[in-house]
Design a protein around this motif. Structure first.
Motif, PDB file in Angstrom:
ATOM      1  N   LEU A   1       0.873  -1.173   0.000  1.00  0.00           N
ATOM      2  CA  LEU A   1       0.000   0.000   0.000  1.00  0.00           C
ATOM      3  C   LEU A   1       0.908   1.220   0.000  1.00  0.00           C
ATOM      4  CD1 LEU A   1      -2.720  -0.949   2.674  1.00  0.00           C
ATOM      5  CD2 LEU A   1      -2.577  -1.618   0.260  1.00  0.00           C
ATOM      6  N   ASP A   2       1.049   1.831  -1.155  1.00  0.00           N
ATOM      7  CA  ASP A   2       1.932   2.987  -1.331  1.00  0.00           C
ATOM      8  C   ASP A   2       1.061   4.184  -1.687  1.00  0.00           C
ATOM      9  OD1 ASP A   2       3.895   4.797  -1.855  1.00  0.00           O
ATOM     10  OD2 ASP A   2       5.028   3.529  -3.223  1.00  0.00           O
ATOM     11  N   GLY A   3       0.777   5.016  -0.679  1.00  0.00           N
ATOM     12  CA  GLY A   3      -0.181   6.089  -0.906  1.00  0.00           C
ATOM     13  C   GLY A   3      -1.538   5.498  -1.233  1.00  0.00           C
ATOM     14  N   ASP A   4      -2.084   5.856  -2.390  1.00  0.00           N
ATOM     15  CA  ASP A   4      -3.384   5.334  -2.810  1.00  0.00           C
ATOM     16  C   ASP A   4      -3.255   4.042  -3.617  1.00  0.00           C
ATOM     17  OD1 ASP A   4      -4.740   7.456  -1.618  1.00  0.00           O
ATOM     18  OD2 ASP A   4      -4.559   8.715  -3.416  1.00  0.00           O
ATOM     19  N   ALA A   5      -2.040   3.641  -3.965  1.00  0.00           N
ATOM     20  CA  ALA A   5      -1.844   2.468  -4.815  1.00  0.00           C
ATOM     21  C   ALA A   5      -1.866   1.180  -3.989  1.00  0.00           C
ATOM     22  CB  ALA A   5      -0.517   2.578  -5.561  1.00  0.00           C
ATOM     23  N   THR A   6      -2.450   0.139  -4.568  1.00  0.00           N
ATOM     24  CA  THR A   6      -2.456  -1.201  -3.966  1.00  0.00           C
ATOM     25  C   THR A   6      -1.814  -2.153  -4.963  1.00  0.00           C
ATOM     26  OG1 THR A   6      -4.498  -0.750  -2.737  1.00  0.00           O
ATOM     27  CG2 THR A   6      -3.907  -3.059  -3.051  1.00  0.00           C
ATOM     28  N   LEU A   7      -0.695  -2.759  -4.563  1.00  0.00           N
ATOM     29  CA  LEU A   7       0.105  -3.566  -5.467  1.00  0.00           C
ATOM     30  C   LEU A   7       0.315  -4.963  -4.893  1.00  0.00           C
ATOM     31  CD1 LEU A   7       2.866  -0.875  -6.103  1.00  0.00           C
ATOM     32  CD2 LEU A   7       0.838  -1.290  -7.523  1.00  0.00           C
ATOM     33  N   ASP A   8       0.138  -5.982  -5.725  1.00  0.00           N
ATOM     34  CA  ASP A   8       0.433  -7.356  -5.326  1.00  0.00           C
ATOM     35  C   ASP A   8       1.866  -7.675  -5.735  1.00  0.00           C
ATOM     36  OD1 ASP A   8      -2.211  -8.279  -4.321  1.00  0.00           O
ATOM     37  OD2 ASP A   8      -2.846  -7.837  -6.380  1.00  0.00           O
ATOM     38  N   ARG A   9       2.735  -7.833  -4.767  1.00  0.00           N
ATOM     39  CA  ARG A   9       4.136  -8.078  -5.013  1.00  0.00           C
ATOM     40  C   ARG A   9       4.618  -9.241  -4.131  1.00  0.00           C
ATOM     41  NH1 ARG A   9       2.943  -5.249  -8.670  1.00  0.00           N
ATOM     42  NH2 ARG A   9       3.956  -3.321  -9.393  1.00  0.00           N
ATOM     43  N   GLY A  10       5.933  -9.439  -4.106  1.00  0.00           N
ATOM     44  CA  GLY A  10       6.534 -10.443  -3.239  1.00  0.00           C
ATOM     45  C   GLY A  10       7.580  -9.794  -2.360  1.00  0.00           C
ATOM     46  N   VAL A  11       7.931 -10.456  -1.254  1.00  0.00           N
ATOM     47  CA  VAL A  11       8.964  -9.923  -0.367  1.00  0.00           C
ATOM     48  C   VAL A  11      10.262  -9.692  -1.139  1.00  0.00           C
ATOM     49  CG1 VAL A  11      10.413 -10.472   1.632  1.00  0.00           C
ATOM     50  CG2 VAL A  11       7.933 -10.868   1.726  1.00  0.00           C
ATOM     51  N   ALA A  12      10.550 -10.545  -2.113  1.00  0.00           N
ATOM     52  CA  ALA A  12      11.778 -10.394  -2.900  1.00  0.00           C
ATOM     53  C   ALA A  12      11.798  -9.083  -3.686  1.00  0.00           C
ATOM     54  CB  ALA A  12      11.939 -11.582  -3.856  1.00  0.00           C
ATOM     55  N   ASP A  13      10.638  -8.445  -3.863  1.00  0.00           N
ATOM     56  CA  ASP A  13      10.568  -7.165  -4.581  1.00  0.00           C
ATOM     57  C   ASP A  13      10.865  -5.976  -3.679  1.00  0.00           C
ATOM     58  OD1 ASP A  13       9.705  -8.356  -7.030  1.00  0.00           O
ATOM     59  OD2 ASP A  13       7.671  -8.511  -6.209  1.00  0.00           O
ATOM     60  N   LEU A  14      11.114  -6.205  -2.399  1.00  0.00           N
ATOM     61  CA  LEU A  14      11.262  -5.104  -1.456  1.00  0.00           C
ATOM     62  C   LEU A  14      12.294  -4.058  -1.884  1.00  0.00           C
ATOM     63  CD1 LEU A  14      10.371  -3.902   1.265  1.00  0.00           C
ATOM     64  CD2 LEU A  14      12.122  -5.320   2.365  1.00  0.00           C
ATOM     65  N   PRO A  15      13.477  -4.436  -2.383  1.00  0.00           N
ATOM     66  CA  PRO A  15      14.441  -3.393  -2.781  1.00  0.00           C
ATOM     67  C   PRO A  15      13.887  -2.428  -3.833  1.00  0.00           C
ATOM     68  CG  PRO A  15      15.518  -5.523  -2.633  1.00  0.00           C
ATOM     69  CD  PRO A  15      14.049  -5.788  -2.510  1.00  0.00           C
ATOM     70  N   ASP A  16      12.957  -2.907  -4.675  1.00  0.00           N
ATOM     71  CA  ASP A  16      12.383  -2.058  -5.712  1.00  0.00           C
ATOM     72  C   ASP A  16      11.253  -1.184  -5.181  1.00  0.00           C
ATOM     73  OD1 ASP A  16      14.073  -3.242  -7.625  1.00  0.00           O
ATOM     74  OD2 ASP A  16      12.655  -4.910  -7.883  1.00  0.00           O
TER      75      ASP A  16
END
Length: 341
Positions: free
Chosen positions: A31-46
């Motif tokens: 949850l980045d501001g108003d955005a809701t994104l389905d990601r993985g823990v491995a994406d954390l650096p991005d």
């Protein structure tokens, strides 16, 4: 606020009974501001920026679950806070069969005397002998898995490793800071390469974290105190990150609660050592952190109240509904969320 406002329905099959393998293979709802994104823990650096800093809790879980007898009565004890060199406060199962002055035999030549019954039904346990209590627990105790896991399967040898984070160093917790369970050395190396820093503090998580909120209104709930420490060097480093424009991202609600306990109204984080019983609900003004990585929490829990304070209750209700629909795994061994208000 009404505690009912923080309720939601969770299908039992959404409760994770084992962690993802490898650990950083877990999913992550962002949850980045108003955005809701389905990601993985491995994406954390991005998902973070160069100059940000992740704050981990380096507490180590001790085998704080004990099974014993007092005469013919079976007594269960979950230690939740150290009160002295040989004294621990404990939640007791079958407490009606225990009185002040009774001795409990936990097996393996481990004995404790009960006293000072609390209003919450807990007892102080004074352990007999001269051996360090930690040695006694290694002999007679087992890992204190959360009740929503322990009620579905027994603790086993895998949990001794699965329920410790890679940062675990300072023994004293009776519950893991579970957001950090997702981290591996490979992920830390990728974070370092992206110029995302890390820092550690210590908060010995107590079993009170699993207690339901029994009050009808949040104003009537009393938090259990937990002991924590932030040293001067760590406080200075975190303040420097913010001064340079970086964000402080707490990994887990335990790290967040300690940072907020140590931060002044001016947002400056100061050295801290002692107990904190901070209770964060909507309306709280965050002073020391800029974001949170955490797992998915129980309905009507103080932790769901905390994330609702950070992101807004309606936002979190929608996010949890999305996570349930999309098959995210909940609670201690479940998936992660990254909350960036």
């Amino acid at each position: 606020m009404r505690v009912d406002d923080f309720d939601f329905e969770l299908p039992p099959e959404r409760i994770a009974l084992r962690p993802a393998t490898p650990r950083d293979a877990a999913r992550m709802l962002v949850l980045d501001g108003d955005a809701t994104l389905d990601r993985g823990v491995a994406d954390l650096p991005d998902m973070l920026r160069a100059g940000d800093c992740l704050i981990f809790n380096d507490t180590r879980v001790i085998p704080a679950q004990l099974e014993g007898v007092r005469g013919e009565a079976k007594i269960g004890a979950t230690l939740h806070k150290r009160e002295g060199p040989r004294r621990w406060r404990a939640f007791i199962r079958n407490a009606k069969r225990l009185r002040d002055g009774d001795t409990i035999d936990f097996g393996q030549k481990v004995y404790a005397t009960a006293s000072d019954r609390g209003a919450d039904g807990s007892f102080a346990l004074d352990f007999a002998g001269n051996e360090p209590v930690e040695w006694l627990l290694q002999r007679a105790g087992h890992m204190p898995l959360p009740p929503y896991i322990a009620s579905k399967r027994p603790t086993d040898e895998r949990d001794a490793d699965d329920y410790q984070t890679m940062f675990a160093r300072e023994a004293g917790a009776v519950a893991a800071p579970t957001a950090a369970l997702h981290f591996t050395q490979a992920l830390i190396e990728r974070l370092n390469a992206a110029d995302i820093g890390t820092a550690t503090l210590t908060l010995h998580v107590g079993a009170g974290t699993f207690l339901p909120v029994k009050a009808d209104d949040t104003d009537d709930h009393v938090m259990h105190a937990e002991w924590g420490r932030i040293d001067t060097a760590t406080a200075d480093r975190l303040n420097a990150v913010r001064k340079r424009g970086g964000r402080l991202i707490a990994v887990g609600t335990t790290s967040l609660r300690l940072i907020e306990s140590a931060a002044g109204e001016d947002g400056v984080i100061r050295p801290f050592e002692g107990d904190t019983a901070i209770f964060i609900t909507p309306g709280y003004r965050f002073r020391g952190i800029d974001g949170l990585m955490t797992n998915f929490h129980l309905p009507r829990s103080t932790l769901f109240m905390l994330v609702s304070a950070l992101m807004g209750l309606e936002r979190m209700q929608g996010a949890y509904a999305h996570a349930i629909r999309e098959g995210y795994r909940f609670y201690s061994y479940g998936d992660a969320s990254l909350l960036l208000p």
